[in-house]
Write an enzyme that holds these catalytic residues in place. Structure first.
Site, PDB file in Angstrom:
ATOM      1  N   CYS A   6     -28.934 -14.529  21.897  1.00 22.77           N
ATOM      2  CA  CYS A   6     -29.364 -14.130  20.554  1.00 22.77           C
ATOM      3  C   CYS A   6     -30.683 -14.810  20.186  1.00 22.77           C
ATOM      4  CB  CYS A   6     -28.298 -14.477  19.524  1.00 22.77           C
ATOM      5  SG  CYS A   6     -26.774 -13.513  19.671  1.00 22.77           S
ATOM      6  N   CYS A   8     -23.107  -5.816  20.427  1.00 20.91           N
ATOM      7  CA  CYS A   8     -24.488  -6.226  20.713  1.00 20.91           C
ATOM      8  C   CYS A   8     -25.291  -5.102  21.366  1.00 20.91           C
ATOM      9  CB  CYS A   8     -24.483  -7.459  21.610  1.00 20.91           C
ATOM     10  SG  CYS A   8     -26.113  -7.939  22.235  1.00 20.91           S
ATOM     11  N   CYS A  68     -12.285 -15.503   3.294  1.00 18.70           N
ATOM     12  CA  CYS A  68     -12.779 -14.209   3.764  1.00 18.70           C
ATOM     13  C   CYS A  68     -11.637 -13.210   3.842  1.00 18.70           C
ATOM     14  CB  CYS A  68     -13.428 -14.375   5.151  1.00 18.70           C
ATOM     15  SG  CYS A  68     -13.888 -12.824   5.960  1.00 18.70           S
ATOM     16  N   ASP A  69     -11.942 -11.950   3.523  1.00 15.88           N
ATOM     17  CA  ASP A  69     -10.959 -10.879   3.551  1.00 15.88           C
ATOM     18  C   ASP A  69     -10.357 -10.693   4.943  1.00 15.88           C
ATOM     19  OD1 ASP A  69      -9.524  -8.805   2.424  1.00 15.88           O
ATOM     20  OD2 ASP A  69     -11.090  -7.319   2.714  1.00 15.88           O
ATOM     21  N   CYS A  82       0.844  -1.194   0.000  1.00 14.03           N
ATOM     22  CA  CYS A  82       0.000   0.000   0.000  1.00 14.03           C
ATOM     23  C   CYS A  82       0.879   1.244   0.000  1.00 14.03           C
ATOM     24  CB  CYS A  82      -0.929   0.013   1.216  1.00 14.03           C
ATOM     25  SG  CYS A  82      -2.222   1.277   1.111  1.00 14.03           S
ATOM     26  N   CYS A 115     -22.294  -9.571   3.572  1.00 15.42           N
ATOM     27  CA  CYS A 115     -22.068 -10.874   4.211  1.00 15.42           C
ATOM     28  C   CYS A 115     -22.112 -10.780   5.730  1.00 15.42           C
ATOM     29  CB  CYS A 115     -20.750 -11.481   3.738  1.00 15.42           C
ATOM     30  SG  CYS A 115     -19.270 -10.578   4.245  1.00 15.42           S
ATOM     31  N   CYS A 120      -2.458   3.790   6.854  1.00 16.44           N
ATOM     32  CA  CYS A 120      -3.588   4.085   7.730  1.00 16.44           C
ATOM     33  C   CYS A 120      -3.384   3.399   9.080  1.00 16.44           C
ATOM     34  CB  CYS A 120      -4.888   3.616   7.094  1.00 16.44           C
ATOM     35  SG  CYS A 120      -5.205   4.382   5.493  1.00 16.44           S
ATOM     36  N   CYS A 166     -30.247  -8.190  13.364  1.00 17.31           N
ATOM     37  CA  CYS A 166     -28.841  -8.116  13.780  1.00 17.31           C
ATOM     38  C   CYS A 166     -28.048  -9.334  13.311  1.00 17.31           C
ATOM     39  CB  CYS A 166     -28.784  -7.983  15.308  1.00 17.31           C
ATOM     40  SG  CYS A 166     -27.167  -8.321  16.021  1.00 17.31           S
TER      41      CYS A 166
END
Length: 375
Positions: free
Chosen positions: A317, A348, A276-277, A15, A255, A19, A326
């Site tokens: 949940c 939460c 997954c990223d 990059c 997602c 950041c 949620c």
């Protein structure tokens, strides 16, 4: 065969900015090899061939980083040529790219327009807030460069949205940020809570976002958005869009709102594929492009284990009236016990604060949106 979404990191973790809250720098530093090299066009061609063979209906290629423009404009010109060459079944192809905007010039903006790229531009509001965490490697401000990029994208009629990382500081300044976006006619927005380093206790970073701050942020942002909606102006804010999709019986496209993980096919610079990223980690590598098909990786033991880990629903949940909206949020924000079982989302209480305090307004907003859609 399903629609296919492939997220590609053509410049790996490289990059041209530094950041302070960069989650991918942290992820890459938790691998044996942090920088996996620049993706070759040979491997990019393998990705295109495999994705188009596996896809049905639509095939999406998303380019992220690090900073994906570091791969060079010629790389993307070749990508378009390869997509046309191998799309024998004429499957609709979508390309998008998430950028810090630092390298975007007339040539880049023209290319994005001509090839229908959807661009995500990272911009954390006005200069004082943006520059607080988004600096270059010399520690210098980047706001002016990013605003120049926004101007060029607008000039060339490129479709783009603004991505704002929510920290404790800018959560407290959401009115200032929203007004800045309005002034600049930015009406497609994403607000993403900052991530803290993997395995680290929350609250140690200067950019930390507390539950209280995030709950207040959700309420205050909604009020600003709702005031515009009542005037007949719809501002697209991704998490609100998705909540209203769900209230109208539709599937969320984000997602982190699905309630469980899925395999995203994230391709690193060496051709390695991950689910997954947020988990481009050695233990979750699914295979290598050209060695295993997307179908084989989707059905692999690693992929099944990755999804299985996200399926646990905490008892609280199950009893929560807001769970259907949620869905316990993103896995990266779920707190794990000593056995590694994922529990409640760290935010939460923030979600509960929002839903409890704005229930009637959400219902009225839903009615207004349905009117706009002609439902």
């Amino acid at each position: 065969m399903p629609p296919v979404n492939v997220l590609i990191k053509p410049a790996s973790s490289a990059c041209n900015m530094a950041c302070r809250y960069c989650f991918y720098r942290d992820v890459s530093e938790n691998r044996e090899q942090s920088f996996e090299g620049m993706l070759s066009l040979a491997d990019m061609e393998k990705i295109i061939i495999a994705a188009l063979e596996y896809a049905e209906g639509v095939c999406s290629f998303a380019f992220q980083g690090g900073e994906p423009t570091l791969a060079g404009l010629a790389f993307y010109e070749a990508v378009i040529a390869l997509q046309k060459k191998h799309n024998k079944n004429e499957i609709p192809i979508r390309n998008c790219l998430q950028t810090n905007g630092y390298l975007v010039d007339e040539a880049w903006a023209s290319f994005f327009h001509e090839n229908n790229f959807l661009i995500g531009l990272s911009l954390d509001g006005p200069a004082d807030l943006h520059n607080l965490n988004r600096c270059d490697h010399a520690g210098k401000d980047t706001f002016n460069r990013v605003m120049r990029a926004a101007g060029l994208l607008t000039k060339h009629q490129v479709e783009y949205n603004i991505l704002c990382v929510v920290t404790g500081r800018n959560a407290r300044c959401i009115e200032k940020i929203y007004q800045f976006y309005q002034k600049n006619h930015f009406s497609w927005l994403q607000f993403i809570p900052c991530l803290e380093p993997l395995g680290q206790e929350r609250g140690k970073e200067k950019y930390h976002l507390s539950q209280q701050e995030y709950g207040d942020f959700l309420v205050r942002l909604f009020d600003l958005w709702y005031a515009d909606l009542q005037k007949g102006t719809y501002v697209s804010i991704r998490h609100l869009d998705n909540w209203f999709f769900m209230l109208m019986g539709e599937r969320p496209e984000a997602c982190n709102m699905a309630g469980q993980c899925s395999v995203q096919f994230v391709v690193e610079g060496d051709g390695g594929v991950y689910p997954c990223d947020f988990y481009v980690l050695d233990e979750w590598r699914l295979g290598t492009i050209g060695e295993q098909s997307f179908e084989e990786m989707q059905q692999s033991e690693q992929a099944c284990a990755f999804i299985e880990k996200s399926l646990h629903v905490p008892e609280e949940c199950k009893r929560c009236r807001y769970y259907r909206l949620c869905r316990n949020g993103c896995r990266r924000d779920r707190c794990a016990d000593v056995q590694g079982v994922l529990g409640k989302n760290y935010f939460c209480q923030a979600y509960q604060t929002f839903f409890e305090s704005r229930g009637p307004q959400i219902g009225e907003a839903l009615r207004l949106i349905q009117q706009m859609r002609g439902n």
